[in-house]
Design a protein around this motif. Structure first.
Motif, PDB file in Angstrom:
ATOM      1  N   ASN A   1     -14.670  23.083 -33.490  1.00 27.13           N
ATOM      2  CA  ASN A   1     -13.233  22.959 -33.702  1.00 27.13           C
ATOM      3  C   ASN A   1     -12.698  24.058 -34.600  1.00 27.13           C
ATOM      4  OD1 ASN A   1     -13.096  20.238 -32.428  1.00 27.13           O
ATOM      5  ND2 ASN A   1     -14.348  19.676 -34.189  1.00 27.13           N
TER       6      ASN A   1
ATOM      7  N   TYR B   1      -1.678  25.274 -34.039  1.00 27.93           N
ATOM      8  CA  TYR B   1      -2.513  25.089 -32.852  1.00 27.93           C
ATOM      9  C   TYR B   1      -3.918  24.739 -33.299  1.00 27.93           C
ATOM     10  CZ  TYR B   1       0.320  26.887 -28.920  1.00 27.93           C
ATOM     11  OH  TYR B   1       1.255  27.056 -27.922  1.00 27.93           O
TER      12      TYR B   1
ATOM     13  N   SER C   1      -8.140  24.200 -31.485  1.00 26.86           N
ATOM     14  CA  SER C   1      -9.006  24.395 -30.327  1.00 26.86           C
ATOM     15  C   SER C   1     -10.294  23.628 -30.571  1.00 26.86           C
ATOM     16  CB  SER C   1      -9.308  25.875 -30.139  1.00 26.86           C
ATOM     17  OG  SER C   1     -10.349  26.060 -29.197  1.00 26.86           O
ATOM     18  N   TYR C   2     -10.734  22.853 -29.590  1.00 28.94           N
ATOM     19  CA  TYR C   2     -11.970  22.094 -29.758  1.00 28.94           C
ATOM     20  C   TYR C   2     -13.099  22.646 -28.900  1.00 28.94           C
ATOM     21  CZ  TYR C   2      -9.774  19.761 -25.784  1.00 28.94           C
ATOM     22  OH  TYR C   2      -9.131  19.494 -24.607  1.00 28.94           O
TER      23      TYR C   2
ATOM     24  N   MET D   1     -10.222  26.435 -24.842  1.00 28.46           N
ATOM     25  CA  MET D   1      -9.380  25.249 -24.927  1.00 28.46           C
ATOM     26  C   MET D   1      -8.413  25.409 -26.095  1.00 28.46           C
ATOM     27  SD  MET D   1     -10.646  23.617 -22.437  1.00 28.46           S
ATOM     28  CE  MET D   1      -9.866  22.018 -22.555  1.00 28.46           C
ATOM     29  N   LYS D   2      -7.194  24.939 -25.909  1.00 29.87           N
ATOM     30  CA  LYS D   2      -6.216  24.972 -26.993  1.00 29.87           C
ATOM     31  C   LYS D   2      -5.278  23.797 -26.850  1.00 29.87           C
ATOM     32  CE  LYS D   2      -3.269  28.147 -24.395  1.00 29.87           C
ATOM     33  NZ  LYS D   2      -2.671  29.493 -24.336  1.00 29.87           N
ATOM     34  N   GLU D   3      -4.808  23.333 -27.999  1.00 27.66           N
ATOM     35  CA  GLU D   3      -3.854  22.234 -28.026  1.00 27.66           C
ATOM     36  C   GLU D   3      -2.757  22.571 -29.015  1.00 27.66           C
ATOM     37  OE1 GLU D   3      -5.769  19.659 -25.269  1.00 27.66           O
ATOM     38  OE2 GLU D   3      -3.810  19.498 -26.253  1.00 27.66           O
ATOM     39  N   LYS D   4      -1.538  22.198 -28.685  1.00 27.28           N
ATOM     40  CA  LYS D   4      -0.426  22.418 -29.598  1.00 27.28           C
ATOM     41  C   LYS D   4      -0.525  21.465 -30.775  1.00 27.28           C
ATOM     42  CE  LYS D   4       2.787  24.065 -26.089  1.00 27.28           C
ATOM     43  NZ  LYS D   4       4.059  23.814 -25.383  1.00 27.28           N
TER      44      LYS D   4
ATOM     45  N   GLN E   1      -4.032  13.088 -32.198  1.00 24.00           N
ATOM     46  CA  GLN E   1      -5.208  13.743 -31.607  1.00 24.00           C
ATOM     47  C   GLN E   1      -6.348  13.870 -32.595  1.00 24.00           C
ATOM     48  OE1 GLN E   1      -2.553  17.007 -30.410  1.00 24.00           O
ATOM     49  NE2 GLN E   1      -3.402  16.798 -28.379  1.00 24.00           N
TER      50      GLN E   1
ATOM     51  N   ASN F   1      -6.204  14.771 -35.653  1.00 22.99           N
ATOM     52  CA  ASN F   1      -6.071  15.860 -36.611  1.00 22.99           C
ATOM     53  C   ASN F   1      -5.686  15.348 -37.991  1.00 22.99           C
ATOM     54  OD1 ASN F   1      -6.643  18.177 -34.989  1.00 22.99           O
ATOM     55  ND2 ASN F   1      -4.732  17.774 -33.910  1.00 22.99           N
TER      56      ASN F   1
END
Lengths: 114, 116
Positions: free
Chosen positions: A31, A47, A49-50, A54-57, B101, B103
């Motif tokens: 991560n 942002y 990334s895991y 891969m990326k997530e907002k 998620q 986080n």
């Protein structure tokens, strides 16, 4: 010791420039994260990334993009820098599983956009 | 939605006195709680975390924190403050149900000032 390094400690750019902030971690963490830190606002996630590619907002992705082509490297891109993106940018990494593990932070990049 | 609050922007203590930096949280499931410290012009350093088990957690540099479920708090403490403890302290929470998620949500930070 986990080491997270960021390409620059201080950066000065002009409005409209494309800006690349690089982050590298040496502990094979799955991560990776990009935050910005502003006085009185704490840390806000841009942002994450895991995994590779891969990326997530996060909470404030507008005006930013990211790239993760290799596991150890996570780049933050400001497509067209603006003055309201003047901030401290912090990169972090953590091993899986995400929920139980702390994040390890780089030293930060203080970006000024003129 | 999960959230974390640090009610004090600044805490001032004299060297040698005990210190407390407060943190309260709100989550849907069980909380995973973290404390970080930031020295001037540096990144954040991990101090300690609560995942499960003993409510009193011991961490780096002599710091400890007590998880209190009924008060939804996770205050950071140290029995005897040092001038070198002066820094910015962040509390962070993660929801075991994977809210946001999974986080970390960070508080706004508390500036600790320890005077000689």
């Amino acid at each position: 010791d986990v080491k997270v390094t960021q390409s620059s400690r201080y950066l000065v750019k002009r409005t409209g420039e494309k800006v690349f902030l690089e982050c590298v971690q040496d502990m094979d963490h799955e991560n990776m994260f990009w935050y910005r830190q502003d006085p009185g606002l704490g840390l806000r996630l841009i942002y994450f990334s895991y995994d590779v590619k891969m990326k997530e907002k996060g909470d404030i992705p507008e005006g930013y993009s990211v790239s993760r082509e290799k596991k150890e490297r996570f780049s933050l891109i400001l497509e067209s820098a603006s003055t309201n993106q003047t901030s401290m940018y912090l990169c972090a990494s953590s091993p899986a599983p995400l929920l139980h593990n702390e994040q390890f932070f780089g030293p930060g990049t203080r970006l000024t956009v003129l | 939605a999960q959230s974390v609050a640090q009610p004090e922007d600044q805490v001032n203590v004299a060297e040698g006195n005990p210190l407390t930096v407060k943190c309260t949280y709100s989550v849907s499931g069980n909380p995973y709680l973290f404390w970080y410290v930031q020295y001037p012009n540096r990144g954040l350093q991990f101090l300690l975390k609560y995942i499960t088990g003993d409510n009193l957690v011991k961490g780096s540099y002599g710091f400890e924190a007590e998880f209190n479920k009924s008060q939804t708090s996770f205050h950071l403490k140290k029995p005897s403050a040092l001038v070198s403890d002066s820094a910015l302290y962040f509390c962070a929470v993660r929801d075991s149900w994977g809210g946001s998620q999974g986080n970390l949500i960070f508080g706004k930070g508390t500036k600790l000032s320890v005077k000689p």
